[in-house]
Design a protein around this motif. Structure first.
Motif, PDB file in Angstrom:
ATOM      1  N   THR A 259      11.410  -1.828   1.955  1.00  0.00           N
ATOM      2  CA  THR A 259      11.206  -0.446   2.396  1.00  0.00           C
ATOM      3  C   THR A 259      12.368   0.432   1.960  1.00  0.00           C
ATOM      4  OG1 THR A 259       9.897  -1.152   4.313  1.00  0.00           O
ATOM      5  CG2 THR A 259      10.869   1.050   4.414  1.00  0.00           C
ATOM      6  N   SER A 260      13.583  -0.077   2.126  1.00  0.00           N
ATOM      7  CA  SER A 260      14.777   0.672   1.733  1.00  0.00           C
ATOM      8  C   SER A 260      14.839   0.882   0.226  1.00  0.00           C
ATOM      9  CB  SER A 260      16.023  -0.083   2.221  1.00  0.00           C
ATOM     10  OG  SER A 260      17.197   0.520   1.743  1.00  0.00           O
ATOM     11  N   LYS A 261      14.440  -0.137  -0.536  1.00  0.00           N
ATOM     12  CA  LYS A 261      14.533  -0.078  -1.998  1.00  0.00           C
ATOM     13  C   LYS A 261      13.473   0.834  -2.604  1.00  0.00           C
ATOM     14  CE  LYS A 261      15.817  -1.816  -6.118  1.00  0.00           C
ATOM     15  NZ  LYS A 261      17.183  -1.799  -6.675  1.00  0.00           N
ATOM     16  N   ILE A 262      12.252   0.792  -2.064  1.00  0.00           N
ATOM     17  CA  ILE A 262      11.106   1.440  -2.715  1.00  0.00           C
ATOM     18  C   ILE A 262      10.676   2.722  -2.008  1.00  0.00           C
ATOM     19  CG2 ILE A 262       8.680   1.015  -3.375  1.00  0.00           C
ATOM     20  CD1 ILE A 262       9.531  -1.938  -3.778  1.00  0.00           C
ATOM     21  N   ASN A 263      11.197   2.964  -0.804  1.00  0.00           N
ATOM     22  CA  ASN A 263      10.882   4.189  -0.045  1.00  0.00           C
ATOM     23  C   ASN A 263       9.415   4.301   0.360  1.00  0.00           C
ATOM     24  OD1 ASN A 263      13.535   5.117  -0.047  1.00  0.00           O
ATOM     25  ND2 ASN A 263      13.279   6.147  -2.025  1.00  0.00           N
ATOM     26  N   ILE A 264       8.746   3.155   0.459  1.00  0.00           N
ATOM     27  CA  ILE A 264       7.395   3.092   1.012  1.00  0.00           C
ATOM     28  C   ILE A 264       7.432   2.043   2.117  1.00  0.00           C
ATOM     29  CG2 ILE A 264       4.956   2.549   0.573  1.00  0.00           C
ATOM     30  CD1 ILE A 264       5.377   3.415  -2.323  1.00  0.00           C
ATOM     31  N   GLN A 265       6.776   2.336   3.242  1.00  0.00           N
ATOM     32  CA  GLN A 265       6.823   1.420   4.377  1.00  0.00           C
ATOM     33  C   GLN A 265       6.118   0.101   4.051  1.00  0.00           C
ATOM     34  OE1 GLN A 265       8.431   2.041   7.431  1.00  0.00           O
ATOM     35  NE2 GLN A 265       8.079  -0.153   7.684  1.00  0.00           N
ATOM     36  N   PHE A 266       6.802  -1.022   4.277  1.00  0.00           N
ATOM     37  CA  PHE A 266       6.206  -2.345   4.117  1.00  0.00           C
ATOM     38  C   PHE A 266       5.852  -2.904   5.486  1.00  0.00           C
ATOM     39  CE2 PHE A 266       7.768  -1.898  -0.087  1.00  0.00           C
ATOM     40  CZ  PHE A 266       7.156  -2.864  -0.884  1.00  0.00           C
ATOM     41  N   HIS A 267       4.638  -3.464   5.588  1.00  0.00           N
ATOM     42  CA  HIS A 267       4.174  -4.067   6.839  1.00  0.00           C
ATOM     43  C   HIS A 267       3.999  -5.565   6.629  1.00  0.00           C
ATOM     44  CE1 HIS A 267       3.141   0.072   7.976  1.00  0.00           C
ATOM     45  NE2 HIS A 267       2.418   0.138   6.870  1.00  0.00           N
TER      46      HIS A 267
ATOM     47  N   ILE B 296      11.197  -9.780  -7.753  1.00  0.00           N
ATOM     48  CA  ILE B 296       9.991  -9.386  -7.009  1.00  0.00           C
ATOM     49  C   ILE B 296       9.968  -7.875  -6.813  1.00  0.00           C
ATOM     50  CG2 ILE B 296       8.821  -9.551  -4.770  1.00  0.00           C
ATOM     51  CD1 ILE B 296       9.712 -12.487  -4.653  1.00  0.00           C
ATOM     52  N   GLU B 297      11.128  -7.292  -6.489  1.00  0.00           N
ATOM     53  CA  GLU B 297      11.218  -5.828  -6.354  1.00  0.00           C
ATOM     54  C   GLU B 297      10.801  -5.139  -7.652  1.00  0.00           C
ATOM     55  OE1 GLU B 297      15.264  -5.160  -5.335  1.00  0.00           O
ATOM     56  OE2 GLU B 297      15.033  -5.710  -3.230  1.00  0.00           O
ATOM     57  N   ALA B 298      11.272  -5.669  -8.783  1.00  0.00           N
ATOM     58  CA  ALA B 298      10.952  -5.072 -10.086  1.00  0.00           C
ATOM     59  C   ALA B 298       9.455  -5.143 -10.359  1.00  0.00           C
ATOM     60  CB  ALA B 298      11.730  -5.787 -11.192  1.00  0.00           C
ATOM     61  N   ALA B 299       8.817  -6.259  -9.969  1.00  0.00           N
ATOM     62  CA  ALA B 299       7.371  -6.406 -10.180  1.00  0.00           C
ATOM     63  C   ALA B 299       6.581  -5.421  -9.316  1.00  0.00           C
ATOM     64  CB  ALA B 299       6.951  -7.841  -9.865  1.00  0.00           C
ATOM     65  N   VAL B 300       7.056  -5.189  -8.077  1.00  0.00           N
ATOM     66  CA  VAL B 300       6.393  -4.208  -7.193  1.00  0.00           C
ATOM     67  C   VAL B 300       6.527  -2.807  -7.782  1.00  0.00           C
ATOM     68  CG1 VAL B 300       6.435  -3.141  -4.900  1.00  0.00           C
ATOM     69  CG2 VAL B 300       6.706  -5.617  -5.115  1.00  0.00           C
ATOM     70  N   LEU B 301       7.712  -2.459  -8.266  1.00  0.00           N
ATOM     71  CA  LEU B 301       7.934  -1.135  -8.877  1.00  0.00           C
ATOM     72  C   LEU B 301       7.077  -0.952 -10.120  1.00  0.00           C
ATOM     73  CD1 LEU B 301      11.805  -0.874  -8.442  1.00  0.00           C
ATOM     74  CD2 LEU B 301      10.110   0.674  -7.431  1.00  0.00           C
ATOM     75  N   GLN B 302       6.932  -2.012 -10.909  1.00  0.00           N
ATOM     76  CA  GLN B 302       6.083  -1.925 -12.105  1.00  0.00           C
ATOM     77  C   GLN B 302       4.625  -1.683 -11.729  1.00  0.00           C
ATOM     78  OE1 GLN B 302       6.001  -5.435 -14.574  1.00  0.00           O
ATOM     79  NE2 GLN B 302       5.274  -4.319 -16.352  1.00  0.00           N
ATOM     80  N   ALA B 303       4.179  -2.352 -10.653  1.00  0.00           N
ATOM     81  CA  ALA B 303       2.807  -2.148 -10.179  1.00  0.00           C
ATOM     82  C   ALA B 303       2.604  -0.694  -9.747  1.00  0.00           C
ATOM     83  CB  ALA B 303       2.506  -3.092  -9.019  1.00  0.00           C
ATOM     84  N   LEU B 304       3.592  -0.131  -9.065  1.00  0.00           N
ATOM     85  CA  LEU B 304       3.484   1.262  -8.623  1.00  0.00           C
ATOM     86  C   LEU B 304       3.492   2.224  -9.811  1.00  0.00           C
ATOM     87  CD1 LEU B 304       5.845   1.058  -5.520  1.00  0.00           C
ATOM     88  CD2 LEU B 304       3.379   1.526  -5.466  1.00  0.00           C
ATOM     89  N   GLU B 305       4.241   1.888 -10.859  1.00  0.00           N
ATOM     90  CA  GLU B 305       4.257   2.718 -12.070  1.00  0.00           C
ATOM     91  C   GLU B 305       2.884   2.777 -12.723  1.00  0.00           C
ATOM     92  OE1 GLU B 305       7.203   1.330 -14.812  1.00  0.00           O
ATOM     93  OE2 GLU B 305       8.858   1.622 -13.390  1.00  0.00           O
ATOM     94  N   ASN B 306       2.117   1.687 -12.589  1.00  0.00           N
ATOM     95  CA  ASN B 306       0.796   1.607 -13.224  1.00  0.00           C
ATOM     96  C   ASN B 306      -0.343   2.039 -12.296  1.00  0.00           C
ATOM     97  OD1 ASN B 306       1.058   0.147 -16.053  1.00  0.00           O
ATOM     98  ND2 ASN B 306       2.493  -0.864 -14.683  1.00  0.00           N
TER      99      ASN B 306
END
Length: 340
Positions: A304-312, A263-273
């Motif tokens: 939040t720790s992994k991606i450095n963006i605040q998650f709510h 799931i973390e990898a999918a979130v990072l991929q979304a941010l890359e795009n």
């Protein structure tokens, strides 16, 4: 007038784990997505909570079924029966005649045309006259109170039972979306497999779900928020003798780690795009977590720790999509992103 009404507006979050129906802005049905049927006649015996109580406990003449898998319809006939039963439950005898329905239904953003057609057909066979579809992350964003039509980037991660929906939303549309067939059910399966491998005890799907609810965690250190150990009873995998095993949240965090990493990898991929201007908005606004998976202890802190963006985490993540579909139902003529 409602007693004689020939039309009714309902919004439905048709989920893999739970189906939620709202009418007049209120939740009228919140039931497990399970149906029990007679094997010989294929008629429905029970739906929702009653059917779930029968799950994994039936004899040869009764079949219990979860009609949705990975967020999409896996058993068309069972889904239609389930929808009919839950809609009848929502009406609760308030209508003298079966009303025609105007419906808004949440669907996974990664659904194919065939899958969308299956949802429409099931809805129409269940009494739907005007059927609108809305992508679940869009509904979740609306349910969180986000102004989805604003010229501003917002990101939603909706972790349901069968799929995780990730979407970047701006100007009333989805700029980027990713739907991965990995979510709460996979956490449950991970726990089942872990208990079998590590503790040599057989646990049912329902027991694994109870473990997830009671001691599920995304972090191995929850500090003062740590839940007490959960005691599991089951047969030994080899001898079939009864066993009693205590399991703590650290073990659960370790056994679902691989699924969370995906799931973390999918979130990072979304941010890359994500286009740079929208990326800046997301960093400023944070990322919203919705769905039952958002209730996993420590998940927002881990991401939040992994991606450095605040998650709510939304204040009511289980009902975010349902609330969003209810708002969309009131605005069917204004929201251009609804699908017919």
């Amino acid at each position: 007038m409602g007693f004689f009404s020939l039309t009714q507006d309902i919004a439905m979050d048709l989920g893999t784990a739970n189906t939620i129906i709202t009418s007049n802005g209120k939740i009228v049905v919140d039931e497990p997505s399970v149906v029990a049927m007679d094997k010989n006649s294929n008629k429905m015996i029970a739906v929702g909570t009653k059917a779930k109580m029968m799950y994994e406990k039936t004899h040869d003449n009764i079949r219990t079924c979860r009609p949705l898998r990975d967020g999409v319809i896996a058993d068309f006939n069972a889904c239609e029966l389930m929808m009919r039963g839950l809609i009848k439950m929502a009406n609760n005898g308030r209508h003298l005649f079966t009303p025609s329905l105007r419906m808004v239904i949440g669907v996974p953003s990664g659904s194919t045309e065939v899958e969308l057609r299956a949802v429409r057909d099931s809805a129409e066979h269940s009494g739907g006259r005007d059927v609108f579809l809305i992508y679940e992350p869009m509904a979740a964003a609306i349910g969180c109170g986000i102004d989805v039509e604003a010229p501003e980037g917002n990101m939603v991660v909706d972790i349901g039972g069968g799929s995780t929906e990730i979407a970047i939303i701006s100007l009333g549309g989805i700029v980027y979306n990713s739907s991965i067939r990995l979510a709460g059910d996979d956490f449950t399966y991970d726990i089942q497999e872990y208990m079998s491998r590590q503790h040599n005890v057989k646990v049912s799907e329902r027991m694994a779900e109870r473990i997830k609810i009671n001691v599920g965690s995304a972090l191995v250190d929850l500090g003062n928020d740590a839940p007490p150990e959960y005691v599991v009873h089951g047969p030994n995998r080899v001898t079939a003798l009864p066993m009693e095993v205590s399991i703590g949240y650290q073990e659960v965090a370790q056994c679902i780690d691989k699924s969370l990493t995906k799931i973390e990898a999918a979130v990072l991929q979304a941010l890359e795009n994500t286009p740079p201007e929208l990326y800046a908005d997301i960093v400023k606004n944070g990322i919203w977590l919705t769905g039952g998976g958002a209730l996993l202890r420590g998940l927002d802190k881990r991401l939040t720790s992994k991606i450095n963006i605040q998650f709510h985490v939304d204040e009511d993540p289980l009902h975010s999509v349902a609330k969003g579909t209810a708002i969309a139902l009131k605005n069917v003529h204004n929201y251009q992103f609804l699908m017919r």
